[in-house]
Write a protein that holds these residues in place. Structure first.
Motif, PDB file in Angstrom:
ATOM      1  N   ARG A  60      19.818 -18.192  81.872  1.00 59.76           N
ATOM      2  CA  ARG A  60      19.564 -17.045  81.108  1.00 59.76           C
ATOM      3  C   ARG A  60      19.711 -17.170  79.758  1.00 59.76           C
TER       4      ARG A  60
ATOM      5  N   GLY B  13      17.870 -10.421  74.409  1.00 64.61           N
ATOM      6  CA  GLY B  13      17.456 -11.130  75.922  1.00 64.61           C
ATOM      7  C   GLY B  13      17.374 -12.635  75.316  1.00 64.61           C
ATOM      8  N   SER B  15      14.033 -14.190  75.845  1.00 65.72           N
ATOM      9  CA  SER B  15      12.863 -14.525  75.484  1.00 65.72           C
ATOM     10  C   SER B  15      12.079 -14.921  76.745  1.00 65.72           C
ATOM     11  N   GLY B  16      12.827 -15.003  78.000  1.00 65.13           N
ATOM     12  CA  GLY B  16      12.145 -15.374  79.149  1.00 65.13           C
ATOM     13  C   GLY B  16      11.047 -14.437  79.552  1.00 65.13           C
ATOM     14  N   CYS B  17      11.188 -13.104  79.221  1.00 59.75           N
ATOM     15  CA  CYS B  17      10.177 -12.000  79.574  1.00 59.75           C
ATOM     16  C   CYS B  17       8.841 -12.320  78.628  1.00 59.75           C
ATOM     17  N   ASP B  85      14.595  -7.152  83.322  1.00 59.39           N
ATOM     18  CA  ASP B  85      16.121  -6.710  83.910  1.00 59.39           C
ATOM     19  C   ASP B  85      17.044  -6.309  82.749  1.00 59.39           C
ATOM     20  N   GLY B 149      12.550  -7.465  86.719  1.00 60.05           N
ATOM     21  CA  GLY B 149      12.264  -8.724  87.082  1.00 60.05           C
ATOM     22  C   GLY B 149      13.214  -9.548  85.894  1.00 60.05           C
ATOM     23  N   CYS B 150      13.388 -10.825  86.251  1.00 62.22           N
ATOM     24  CA  CYS B 150      14.343 -11.707  85.326  1.00 62.22           C
ATOM     25  C   CYS B 150      13.723 -12.892  85.455  1.00 62.22           C
ATOM     26  N   PRO B 151      12.615 -13.190  84.732  1.00 64.40           N
ATOM     27  CA  PRO B 151      11.674 -12.152  84.168  1.00 64.40           C
ATOM     28  C   PRO B 151      10.753 -11.736  85.240  1.00 64.40           C
TER      29      PRO B 151
HETATM   30  S1  SF4 Z   1      15.473 -10.193  82.045  1.00 66.34           S
HETATM   31 FE1  SF4 Z   1      15.747 -12.258  82.293  1.00 66.34          FE
HETATM   32  S2  SF4 Z   1      14.056 -13.320  81.565  1.00 66.34           S
HETATM   33 FE2  SF4 Z   1      13.978 -11.084  80.646  1.00 66.34          FE
HETATM   34  S3  SF4 Z   1      15.209 -11.342  78.618  1.00 66.34           S
HETATM   35 FE3  SF4 Z   1      16.556 -10.860  80.163  1.00 66.34          FE
HETATM   36  S4  SF4 Z   1      17.307 -12.834  80.977  1.00 66.34           S
HETATM   37 FE4  SF4 Z   1      15.766 -13.328  79.997  1.00 66.34          FE
END
Ligand code: SF4
Lengths: 479, 180
Positions: A60, B13, B15-17, B85, B149-151
């Motif tokens: 993450r 964050g 950047s995964g989203c 998330d 969601g993550c993401p």
């Molecule tokens: S929710 Fe998960 S994927 Fe989206 S910014 Fe946060 S850590 Fe990254």
């Protein structure tokens, strides 16, 4: 502040950053700096948590190259257990990393940089993005999108998800690969490879139009760091640390990743959340860390290796070296190196998938805690990534350090924006297209700033133009 | 019918989203027929524009720049979506909260860890100060829809964007708003 231009945020990069440009009395550039503006603090909040949780947690740090963190962290976990993981687990981890190199490099080239290269530095800012590319060059954009999708699909089919995949674990991989997945990936590889080859033809076809960019986008001597193996072949997963200079002379070799601190130091900076790693042996006690500046990532890996070890990419490497005049020292060549790495990744992946053991079910080793101070390393798309953990007898982290690929390019990125600013800026009225060139100098490195500050969040980029008396003359900002 | 004005933004964050947004792959071409992307980290517009119909916001609110951008987004968007998330709960970005004052964390990372020039980054106007506690987006501005969601996987994002473009956020239900 006067005579300072701020570009804020720097766009089409992965993270939050700003650029400031300072002008002297005559209106010429006296300084230009790159600032990373985000911070999350992983190194602190990971303490007290179990090492088994680290792959999915440290993934993450970055949604673009989570696989790099998964691998470095899982390898640190292998070392905590003191196990040699099954051969096929290594093979599958390598395939996942090749998938990641493909998707991340495709993102950098097609989604983020192609708008500059194909629509033009000075094209309309509102359209200078992947959607503008989809409108102007729909076929090229579609192929870029599908190439990235292929890489993401490889990660998903082996490790369970496209982003933050759960299947890479200390000891190996969660699930073996099915015969069906193997066949599907082999089929899809054909188009991916063709796209990589065509992108190389496209890029080499326009390279001669970018003579000034090759000369001024971070063209200077520096050291180059990457992982190397005993065969001198391009390496992306394991091996030792090797450093070469701009003449190709080896300045450090066969350094075990666990001894990274013997060659890498970290310097702080007041105006950025991104620290500046440097090559320790080159910097005297009172000297500027700049003396130990080194680059990592595609440019460095191609300078560190002798050959790619696969036929088509080796041919491409020979032409690349001819065009670069030997060791490539211009950061504009990062784009070129990235495309060669995509091609090499497709060839390497085909070789792994041709091996009948790739569907073997022995993919995980298990053991308890046997070592307490470990380092896991991997070659992220952007360069060498280090995870160093100290754990207690229960496997709980007592301390941790991460050296992120992009951080190691901090000093060269600063030199690059300065060089571009000096080359193109002439007086305080700076056209937008020139500012975009400065940002493009950063884009060449494909920095991943959420990673590099281990950092939670992204870096916005600001460019400001500042006069000698500190007056801000103009500021470009995206917030 | 004029096209909708869509924006995406990132705060604290990974950047995964946004990567999951790009994972909609070929559907992006269809999206381009339905909406103009008027602001995004993957585009070059640097000031948040007025009259945006839908803004997807990734990330938690972690520093003063994030607060400022969140407020600009709210003032100029009809529908604000907590996207992922980190925006919805604070998630990983908020894991520094139990450690308390961020000064202690900054000292450990920037003063004690480097082997030279140890200094806490604090250039006024350039490096944004951290908030004492990371906040989910809805603690700072009003949020109209949530997409956890993550993401969040690409197909969920697609269904949510379709529902929002149809003007019906109540269609975002069931699996699509399940955590994890
Ligand atoms: S929710 Fe998960 S994927 Fe989206 S910014 Fe946060 S850590 Fe990254």
């Amino acid at each position: 502040m006067k005579n300072m231009v701020v570009i804020d945020p720097v766009t089409r990069i992965e993270g939050h950053a700003k650029i400031t440009i300072a002008l002297d009395d005559t209106g010429s550039v006296s300084d230009c700096r790159f600032h990373v503006t985000e911070f999350r603090g992983f190194e602190e909040f990971c303490k007290g948590r179990p090492v088994w949780e680290m792959p999915s947690l440290t993934a993450r740090t970055c949604g673009i190259c989570p696989v790099s963190h998964l691998l470095a962290s899982a390898k640190a976990g292998d070392a905590v257990m003191g196990v040699t993981i099954p051969d096929n687990a290594v093979r599958l981890r390598r395939i996942v990393n090749l998938g990641q190199i493909i998707q991340s490099h495709a993102l950098s080239f097609f989604h983020l940089s192609a708008p500059d290269l194909l629509l033009g530095w000075d094209s309309e800012p509102a359209d200078r993005n992947v959607f503008g590319l989809m409108a102007e060059e729909p076929e090229l954009a579609r192929r870029g999108i599908m190439l990235r999708s292929f890489g993401q699909g490889v990660i998903e089919s082996i490790a369970g998800r496209k982003v933050h995949a759960p299947g890479i674990l200390p000891g190996g991989i969660a699930e073996p690969m099915t015969e069906e997945t193997r066949e599907r990936l082999r089929e899809n590889l054909v188009e991916a490879r063709k796209t990589a080859e065509d992108a190389l033809v496209l890029f080499t076809g326009i390279l001669d139009d970018y003579e000034r960019e090759v000369r001024a986008f971070g063209s200077f001597s520096s050291l180059f760091l990457g992982l190397a193996n005993d065969d001198g072949l391009w390496e992306h997963y394991d091996g030792h640390l090797k450093m070469v200079d701009s003449e190709g002379t080896i300045v450090a070799d066969r350094v075990a990743p666990a001894d990274y601190r013997s060659i890498i130091g970290e310097a702080g900076r007041r105006d950025s959340y991104l620290k500046s790693p440097y090559f320790k042996p080159s910097v005297g006690p009172d000297e500027d860390p700049l003396a130990g500046m080194y680059r990592v990532g595609p440019l460095a890996r191609l300078n560190v290796c002798e050959r790619m070890g696969v036929p088509a990419a080796d041919e491409a490497l020979a032409e690349y070296r001819e065009r670069a005049g030997g060791v490539a020292t211009s950061s504009f060549f990062y784009h070129y190196a990235r495309l060669i790495e995509i091609l090499a990744a497709t060839e390497r992946m085909a070789d792994h998938l041709a091996n009948d053991d790739v569907t073997s079910s022995h993919v995980r080793a298990r053991a308890a805690v046997n070592a307490h101070h470990v380092v896991g390393v991997s070659e992220a798309p952007r360069g060498t990534l280090f995870h160093e953990y100290l754990v207690d007898e229960h496997g709980v982290l007592t301390d941790m350090n991460m050296i992120i690929a992009t951080g190691q390019n901090n000093l060269p990125m600063n030199e690059t924006v300065l060089q571009i600013a000096r080359e193109w800026i002439d007086g305080p009225a700076i056209p937008e297209g020139i500012l975009n060139r400065i940002e493009a100098g950063i884009r060449a490195y494909d920095p991943c700033l959420s990673c590099s500050t281990h950092a939670i969040g992204m870096m916005p980029l600001i460019v400001s133009l500042v006069a000698p008396d500190g007056e801000v003359l103009s500021e470009v900002r995206r917030g | 019918m004029s096209k909708a004005r869509l924006a995406t933004a990132w705060l604290g964050g990974c950047s995964g989203c946004h990567m999951s947004f790009l994972d909609m792959d070929e559907w992006l071409f269809e999206l381009a027929d339905l909406a103009d992307l008027v602001y995004s980290p993957i585009a070059d517009v640097k000031v948040f524009p007025p009259d945006v119909d839908i803004t997807l916001v990734e990330g938690a609110v972690a520093n003063e720049d994030n607060v400022e951008l969140a407020r600009e987004i709210r003032a100029n968007s009809k529908v604000v979506v907590s996207f992922g998330d980190c925006a919805v709960t604070g998630n990983v970005t908020a894991m520094r909260n139990p450690l308390g004052d961020p000064l202690g964390i900054l000292e450990a990372v920037y003063v004690n860890a480097p082997d030279r020039n140890g200094v806490i980054p604090a250039e006024p106007g350039i490096v944004p100060p951290l908030l004492p506690q990371v906040q989910p987006l809805h603690k700072v501005i009003k949020v109209d829809a949530y997409l956890p969601g993550c993401p969040p996987p690409a197909d969920r994002i697609q269904r949510a964007v379709e529902a929002l473009l149809a003007g019906d956020p109540s269609r975002i239900t069931g699996e699509d708003i399940r955590f994890g």
